[in-house]
Design an enzyme around this catalytic site. Structure first.
Site, short mmCIF file in Angstrom:
data_model
loop_
_atom_site.label_atom_id
_atom_site.label_comp_id
_atom_site.label_asym_id
_atom_site.label_seq_id
_atom_site.Cartn_x
_atom_site.Cartn_y
_atom_site.Cartn_z
N LYS A 53 0.83 -1.20 0.00
CA LYS A 53 0.00 0.00 0.00
C LYS A 53 0.86 1.25 0.00
O LYS A 53 0.58 2.21 -0.72
CB LYS A 53 -0.96 -0.03 1.21
CG LYS A 53 -2.05 -1.09 1.07
CD LYS A 53 -2.78 -1.38 2.38
CE LYS A 53 -3.73 -2.58 2.19
NZ LYS A 53 -4.34 -3.03 3.47
N GLN A 97 -3.99 -1.73 9.83
CA GLN A 97 -3.94 -3.03 9.16
C GLN A 97 -4.61 -4.10 10.03
O GLN A 97 -4.25 -4.26 11.20
CB GLN A 97 -2.49 -3.42 8.84
CG GLN A 97 -2.34 -4.74 8.10
CD GLN A 97 -2.99 -4.71 6.70
OE1 GLN A 97 -2.86 -3.72 5.97
NE2 GLN A 97 -3.69 -5.78 6.35
N ASP A 120 -10.41 3.66 4.77
CA ASP A 120 -10.53 2.21 4.60
C ASP A 120 -11.95 1.74 4.95
O ASP A 120 -12.27 0.56 4.79
CB ASP A 120 -9.50 1.52 5.50
CG ASP A 120 -9.18 0.10 5.03
OD1 ASP A 120 -9.34 -0.18 3.82
OD2 ASP A 120 -8.76 -0.72 5.86
#
Lengths: 282, 282
Positions: A53, A97, A120
């Site tokens: 990413k 994450q 996200d």
């Protein structure tokens, strides 16, 4: 008829190409879009995802700030880090994450992310806004699936869509997005009985279960569209690809299907968050 | 076998009986739980609903504050009223009677309600929390449906549940609650094709479509459970009751089914909001 391979790399390229000019415009104003990535502990797969990413950001002129915390980090210490990033005007998006080590309250950490930086799409507030059709950044993988369907002009309205999986960042939001686009939506999970029969009724199948080759060829109605959001060890999806290929009219491969579009969506959300932030300060 | 009539008045009585002692405890501390109801315009049905809710409060020792605004009220003026109620420590719950006149942005008004006072479960934040299984006050009718199922010991896990309707305060949240209780959930709506065949597969049918006698007897699988959340003019539900009765193993009547439990749920949420508020100030 040969099935169409839904090539995510092509879709991702189109998204990223569309972002280049927007990033340049922001940089001309002295604003560099910046994604903060938080990794807790040293899980090798998670390290790889975070690095991918970060690299994807840098290729597009988006900066990234990597926050790497030891696996012993407490929930409170993690919340502190998130709050610092929430308050930092240089940071436009925050990605924590998943998964974090088991001792941490992951949901509390997700919930702490500022709505405007939740690129996200992990907070319940973002989920609620997504499900009710309000503005916000939907979870990246669900949004990527919708983008692929649209790129290939696949009809969603009135179709029977079956989602296998009900996680907060995948199964539930993709069900919500498909419902808002007028699909009739069935959400299946580990307690579902006769899943084969339910999938046999689907015009669109979304596999989001996290089990390698879970979806069998015999479950697939002739001509169905298959989107495989799984990504298991050894580049294996949640769908038995070869067996399903003979039934489907279109299918995403793994790798090269949903995955690249997910990352492009994350970049797109980060740029949009930076644009909104710039708009506010003008 | 004779179908079981799922009597909502019995369920509502049990809920209300359980609240009496809690209201007394609060009042002993000098706290009277208070629900603010906002009615915009003079729709007779809405006036009746608001009055019924106010009366239900007063029978239980819960006070209610009725805010009645003219139909010409602007969105901004309505938001002002909501913000005043948000800030008033004497008010524990806020109910904005749906629907508001067409010129008002109803969604913006719902979203303005403080999460802790959203006892009717109308904000997207509450919806998100409900759907992800976090704390909060779910929408009252969906929660009432779950309470009826539990009161009558009806198995939800692994059952095929079909929800007809996808409104933000009914179809979507009841789908989410059933999913979180391990039903396999299909959500249908106006764009659904062959709805009769989909409903024929359901072990549990929730009618939340707002069309009188929409659900036909021929759609119902022998032995299915039917919950009718509709309430149309003339005390008519969304289900063709007589025709469905011969197929179902259990069914809610209209009136006397979901409706009374919905009101009892609203009272229960208001008392809980007052308890939480009292807990904070101790």
């Amino acid at each position: 008829m040969e099935p169409i391979i839904l090539d995510g790399t092509v879709v991702a390229k189109q998204i990223k190409d569309g972002l280049k000019g927007r990033v340049e415009n922001l940089r001309a104003k002295g604003i560099t879009p910046c994604l903060a990535t938080i990794l807790v502990g040293g899980d090798p797969a998670s390290e790889t995802y975070v690095r991918m990413k970060g690299n994807a950001c840098s290729r597009l002129g988006i900066s990234s700030k990597r926050v790497h915390l030891p696996k012993e980090t407490t929930t409170i210490a993690l919340l502190d880090e998130i709050n610092k990033l929430n308050e930092d005007p240089q940071i436009h998006g925050i990605l924590l994450q998943h998964p974090v080590p088991g001792d941490i309250d992951e949901r509390a950490a997700f919930e702490a992310i500022d709505l405007e930086k939740d690129v996200d799409g992990v907070t319940s507030a973002t989920f609620g806004r997504t499900a009710l059709g309000l503005s916000g950044f939907p979870s990246c993988t669900p949004k990527a699936i919708m983008t692929i369907l649209d790129y290939y002009n696949i009809t969603i309205e009135g179709q029977n869509a079956v989602v296998i999986g009900r996680s907060p960042i995948l199964g539930k939001p993709v069900s919500a997005l498909l419902l808002n686009r007028d699909a009739t939506i069935t959400t299946c999970h580990s307690k579902t009985k006769d899943i084969d029969k339910i999938v046999q009724n689907a015009d669109i199948v979304v596999a989001a279960v996290g089990k390698p080759k879970f979806v069998q060829g015999s479950w697939i109605k002739q001509g169905a569209i298959i989107l495989d959001a799984g990504y298991n060890e050894g580049n294996i999806g949640d769908v038995d690809y070869d067996a399903c290929l003979t039934q489907a009219s279109a299918i995403t491969p793994v790798p090269g299907g949903v995955g690249p579009v997910t990352i492009a969506t994350l970049l797109s959300h980060t740029v949009e968050a930076a644009e909104r932030s710039a708009g506010k300060n003008e």
